[in-house]
Design a protein around this motif. Structure first.
Motif, mmCIF file in Angstrom:
data_model
loop_
_atom_site.group_PDB
_atom_site.id
_atom_site.type_symbol
_atom_site.label_atom_id
_atom_site.label_comp_id
_atom_site.label_asym_id
_atom_site.label_seq_id
_atom_site.Cartn_x
_atom_site.Cartn_y
_atom_site.Cartn_z
ATOM 1 N N LEU A 125 1.010 -0.921 0.001
ATOM 2 C CA LEU A 125 -0.140 -0.056 -0.052
ATOM 3 C C LEU A 125 0.892 1.292 -0.097
ATOM 4 O O LEU A 125 0.587 2.152 -0.781
ATOM 5 C CB LEU A 125 -0.807 -0.046 1.281
ATOM 6 C CG LEU A 125 -2.376 -0.679 1.186
ATOM 7 C CD1 LEU A 125 -2.761 -0.848 2.504
ATOM 8 C CD2 LEU A 125 -3.192 -0.208 0.063
ATOM 9 N N ALA A 126 1.855 1.105 0.777
ATOM 10 C CA ALA A 126 2.727 2.293 0.863
ATOM 11 C C ALA A 126 3.475 2.695 -0.678
ATOM 12 O O ALA A 126 3.517 3.929 -0.879
ATOM 13 C CB ALA A 126 3.710 2.302 2.071
ATOM 14 N N ILE A 127 3.948 1.785 -1.058
ATOM 15 C CA ILE A 127 4.581 1.806 -2.357
ATOM 16 C C ILE A 127 3.506 2.398 -3.536
ATOM 17 O O ILE A 127 3.590 3.168 -4.104
ATOM 18 C CB ILE A 127 5.041 0.339 -2.961
ATOM 19 C CG1 ILE A 127 6.144 0.029 -2.116
ATOM 20 C CG2 ILE A 127 5.678 0.472 -4.333
ATOM 21 C CD1 ILE A 127 6.593 -1.338 -2.129
ATOM 22 N N PHE A 128 2.320 1.592 -3.662
ATOM 23 C CA PHE A 128 1.193 2.186 -4.374
ATOM 24 C C PHE A 128 0.821 3.804 -4.293
ATOM 25 O O PHE A 128 0.656 4.160 -5.155
ATOM 26 C CB PHE A 128 0.157 1.065 -4.427
ATOM 27 C CG PHE A 128 -1.104 1.602 -5.062
ATOM 28 C CD1 PHE A 128 -0.976 1.524 -6.612
ATOM 29 C CD2 PHE A 128 -2.516 2.219 -4.455
ATOM 30 C CE1 PHE A 128 -2.096 1.917 -7.325
ATOM 31 C CE2 PHE A 128 -3.173 2.616 -5.399
ATOM 32 C CZ PHE A 128 -3.327 2.568 -6.874
ATOM 33 N N LEU A 129 0.665 3.928 -2.965
ATOM 34 C CA LEU A 129 -0.008 5.299 -2.789
ATOM 35 C C LEU A 129 1.309 6.245 -3.000
ATOM 36 O O LEU A 129 1.022 7.468 -3.490
ATOM 37 C CB LEU A 129 -0.560 5.524 -1.330
ATOM 38 C CG LEU A 129 -1.614 4.694 -0.945
ATOM 39 C CD1 LEU A 129 -1.960 4.749 0.629
ATOM 40 C CD2 LEU A 129 -2.789 4.965 -1.629
ATOM 41 N N THR A 130 2.363 6.022 -2.598
ATOM 42 C CA THR A 130 3.539 6.988 -2.921
ATOM 43 C C THR A 130 3.841 6.989 -4.266
ATOM 44 O O THR A 130 3.727 8.235 -4.852
ATOM 45 C CB THR A 130 4.725 6.409 -2.120
ATOM 46 O OG1 THR A 130 4.502 6.411 -0.656
ATOM 47 C CG2 THR A 130 5.794 7.578 -2.434
ATOM 48 N N SER A 131 3.615 5.929 -5.014
ATOM 49 C CA SER A 131 4.101 5.880 -6.605
ATOM 50 C C SER A 131 2.845 6.898 -7.374
ATOM 51 O O SER A 131 3.220 7.786 -8.212
ATOM 52 C CB SER A 131 3.988 4.696 -7.241
ATOM 53 O OG SER A 131 5.057 3.866 -6.631
ATOM 54 N N THR A 132 1.562 6.599 -6.702
ATOM 55 C CA THR A 132 0.617 7.321 -7.482
ATOM 56 C C THR A 132 0.569 8.792 -7.197
ATOM 57 O O THR A 132 0.433 9.689 -8.128
ATOM 58 C CB THR A 132 -0.795 6.943 -6.769
ATOM 59 O OG1 THR A 132 -0.862 5.403 -7.125
ATOM 60 C CG2 THR A 132 -2.058 7.664 -7.531
ATOM 61 N N ILE A 133 0.797 9.187 -5.836
ATOM 62 C CA ILE A 133 1.047 10.575 -5.578
ATOM 63 C C ILE A 133 1.972 11.426 -6.179
ATOM 64 O O ILE A 133 2.080 12.415 -6.880
ATOM 65 C CB ILE A 133 1.322 10.787 -4.166
ATOM 66 C CG1 ILE A 133 0.018 10.467 -3.539
ATOM 67 C CG2 ILE A 133 1.520 12.267 -3.753
ATOM 68 C CD1 ILE A 133 0.112 10.364 -1.810
ATOM 69 N N CYS A 134 3.496 10.466 -6.481
ATOM 70 C CA CYS A 134 4.406 11.175 -7.108
ATOM 71 C C CYS A 134 4.334 11.211 -8.740
ATOM 72 O O CYS A 134 4.694 12.328 -9.232
ATOM 73 C CB CYS A 134 5.583 10.328 -6.892
ATOM 74 S SG CYS A 134 6.334 10.404 -5.096
ATOM 75 N N LEU A 135 3.682 10.230 -9.238
ATOM 76 C CA LEU A 135 3.324 10.297 -10.667
ATOM 77 C C LEU A 135 2.517 11.338 -11.136
ATOM 78 O O LEU A 135 2.318 11.859 -12.013
ATOM 79 C CB LEU A 135 3.133 9.118 -11.257
ATOM 80 C CG LEU A 135 4.077 7.888 -11.124
ATOM 81 C CD1 LEU A 135 3.252 6.499 -11.356
ATOM 82 C CD2 LEU A 135 5.014 8.248 -12.338
ATOM 83 N N ALA A 136 1.245 11.409 -10.235
ATOM 84 C CA ALA A 136 0.210 12.444 -10.391
ATOM 85 C C ALA A 136 0.765 13.852 -10.473
ATOM 86 O O ALA A 136 0.538 14.796 -11.337
ATOM 87 C CB ALA A 136 -0.917 12.335 -9.583
ATOM 88 N N THR A 137 1.634 13.887 -9.380
ATOM 89 C CA THR A 137 2.283 15.349 -9.238
ATOM 90 C C THR A 137 3.109 15.911 -10.323
ATOM 91 O O THR A 137 3.018 17.065 -11.035
ATOM 92 C CB THR A 137 2.838 15.635 -7.835
ATOM 93 O OG1 THR A 137 3.688 14.673 -7.762
ATOM 94 C CG2 THR A 137 2.099 15.381 -6.849
ATOM 95 N N TYR A 138 3.680 14.846 -10.925
ATOM 96 C CA TYR A 138 4.842 15.310 -11.936
ATOM 97 C C TYR A 138 3.905 15.415 -13.234
ATOM 98 O O TYR A 138 4.354 16.347 -13.880
ATOM 99 C CB TYR A 138 5.772 13.980 -12.197
ATOM 100 C CG TYR A 138 6.371 14.030 -13.522
ATOM 101 C CD1 TYR A 138 7.408 14.849 -13.340
ATOM 102 C CD2 TYR A 138 6.123 13.439 -14.728
ATOM 103 C CE1 TYR A 138 8.331 14.998 -14.629
ATOM 104 C CE2 TYR A 138 6.745 13.474 -15.649
ATOM 105 C CZ TYR A 138 7.813 14.406 -15.618
ATOM 106 O OH TYR A 138 8.775 14.636 -16.922
ATOM 107 N N LYS A 139 3.016 14.544 -13.320
ATOM 108 C CA LYS A 139 1.975 14.575 -14.828
ATOM 109 C C LYS A 139 1.356 16.168 -14.484
ATOM 110 O O LYS A 139 1.400 16.921 -15.704
ATOM 111 C CB LYS A 139 1.005 13.697 -14.880
ATOM 112 C CG LYS A 139 0.138 13.773 -15.943
ATOM 113 C CD LYS A 139 0.645 13.711 -17.455
ATOM 114 C CE LYS A 139 -0.435 13.823 -18.381
ATOM 115 N NZ LYS A 139 0.265 13.558 -19.772
ATOM 116 N N LEU A 140 1.004 16.670 -13.515
ATOM 117 C CA LEU A 140 -0.073 17.624 -13.441
ATOM 118 C C LEU A 140 0.851 19.097 -13.077
ATOM 119 O O LEU A 140 0.386 20.081 -13.696
ATOM 120 C CB LEU A 140 -1.034 17.599 -12.263
ATOM 121 C CG LEU A 140 -2.146 16.393 -12.411
ATOM 122 C CD1 LEU A 140 -2.913 16.363 -11.246
ATOM 123 C CD2 LEU A 140 -3.006 16.604 -13.766
#
Length: 382
Positions: free
Chosen positions: A347-362
């Motif tokens: 869960l920690a890996i998934f949530l962190t990856s999602t937040i990081c990728l989303a902030t990079y994209k946006l």
């Protein structure tokens, strides 16, 4: 434009990005790996042998591979552009991000760790950590190593020019030729062989005083960097990695299993113990063999352009810079959840990856920050 200048190393660029992003996995793993990290990293109630093994395996090749690839792409940029272009690139891509992100890390990480220790079962707080800059540079240490390499290469280049010019003025060609031959023969002996015994022995000597850990050993990390720098013009070794990657990986896994076995049967031992030499040899062997094998794997299987791997490669620098506060806060917050450690880890890996990728994209990719971190996002960027 020459044929060489048109080559795009898609697989190597993707591997470098993945190696940086794997920092999320390593930092998500640390609360579950047991007593080895309990003195400075908040520990959950449950430890996990599976998570500890994943952590050790990734740790065995990740940073050695990253420094090898950094040296490779450094030589590529200098060859295609110039030394001056590369120095300017180091200021923009390394020094400026350090100036921007160091204060952010220094003022967020201590508070997050204090929160983690309050919830932790270790009952031990490394008090120096909470003085902010006291334990800096946190996970940004590899940037300081790269910056040190740039300064070192500038000094070496300057000294070489002075010596060569001096010898030329007084017409002493023999010392110039001897220096060139010595440098070439030394590089070939240690760095060029597809059977990497010489570089393993050299790195073992360099790693004795830190147990093979690169974070406190810029000498060892610089040797990996030099190996990569030499690799760019070493077509024989590149071809060997590409063709025989499965053998390098297999031998690396065997060395890694032997390393785990030595740790398991030896318990605690110091650099004064004879077992320390064997331990360092297996650490270095694992570093080199797995690095060669994984580099060859990506060269062999990811040589074509892939938009998803390209996005991962482009986002990796941003993710590396910002992931630590995110993954530690999420991991520590889950200390209170009564589920298996492996579930919290995922869960920690998934949530962190999602937040990081989303902030990079946006917020990063198409902004001045994206330009600072990635430059023109060519596949061979450095």
């Amino acid at each position: 434009m020459s044929q060489e200048s048109e080559i795009r190393h898609h697989g190597l660029d993707a591997l470098r990005g993945i190696a940086m992003i794997l920092g999320i996995v390593l930092h998500a793993a640390l609360p579950y790996v047991g007593k080895d990290y309990g003195t400075f990293w908040p520990q959950d109630n449950d430890s996990s042998v599976a998570i500890a093994t994943i952590n050790d395996f990734i740790h065995a090749w990740r940073m050695p591979t990253f420094f090898i690839l950094s040296g490779f792409f450094t030589h590529l940029v200098i060859k295609r552009k110039s030394w001056q272009y590369w120095y300017k690139n180091r200021v923009i891509r390394i020094l400026l991000p350090l100036i921007i992100f160091s204060p952010i890390m220094a003022f967020t990480i201590p508070a997050i760790f204090l929160y983690g220790f309050v919830l932790s079962t270790t009952g031990k707080i490394w008090l120096q950590f909470f003085f902010g800059w006291g334990e800096y540079p946190f996970h940004l240490w590899f940037l300081w190593h790269l910056l040190t390499f740039a300064i070192g290469m500038f000094c070496i280049e300057l000294i070489n020019k002075i010596l060569y010019n001096f010898c030329s003025i007084i017409r002493l060609n023999m010392p110039i030729n001897k220096m060139r031959k010595l440098k070439t023969s030394t590089g070939k002996f240690f760095f060029d062989s597809s059977l990497p015994a010489p570089i393993i022995i050299l790195l073992s000597f360099a790693g004795i005083w830190t147990g093979g850990e690169l974070i406190e050993n810029p000498l060892a990390s610089s040797l990996f960097f030099a190996l990569g720098y030499r690799l760019y013009v070493n077509q024989k070794l590149l071809q060997s990695m590409d063709t025989h990657w499965i053998y390098y990986c297999s031998l690396g896994i065997v060395a890694f299993i032997c390393l785990l076995f030595i740790r398991g049967i030896s318990g605690d031992f110091t650099d004064e113990d004879s077992r320390w030499i064997m331990y360092i040899l297996f650490v270095t062997s694992t570093n080199i063999l797995l690095s060669y094998g994984i580099i060859g794997l990506f060269m062999n299987k990811c040589s074509e352009y892939n938009k998803y791997l390209k996005f991962i490669a482009d986002s990796s620098y941003w993710i590396y810079l910002v992931h630590l506060p995110i993954v530690t806060f999420i991991t520590f917050a889950m200390f209170q959840i009564n589920v298996f450690a492996e579930i919290k880890f995922i869960l920690a890996i998934f949530l962190t990856s999602t937040i990081c990728l989303a902030t990079y994209k946006l917020f990063v990719r198409s902004t001045i920050m994206g330009l600072l971190l990635n430059g023109k996002t060519y596949p061979f960027r450095n």
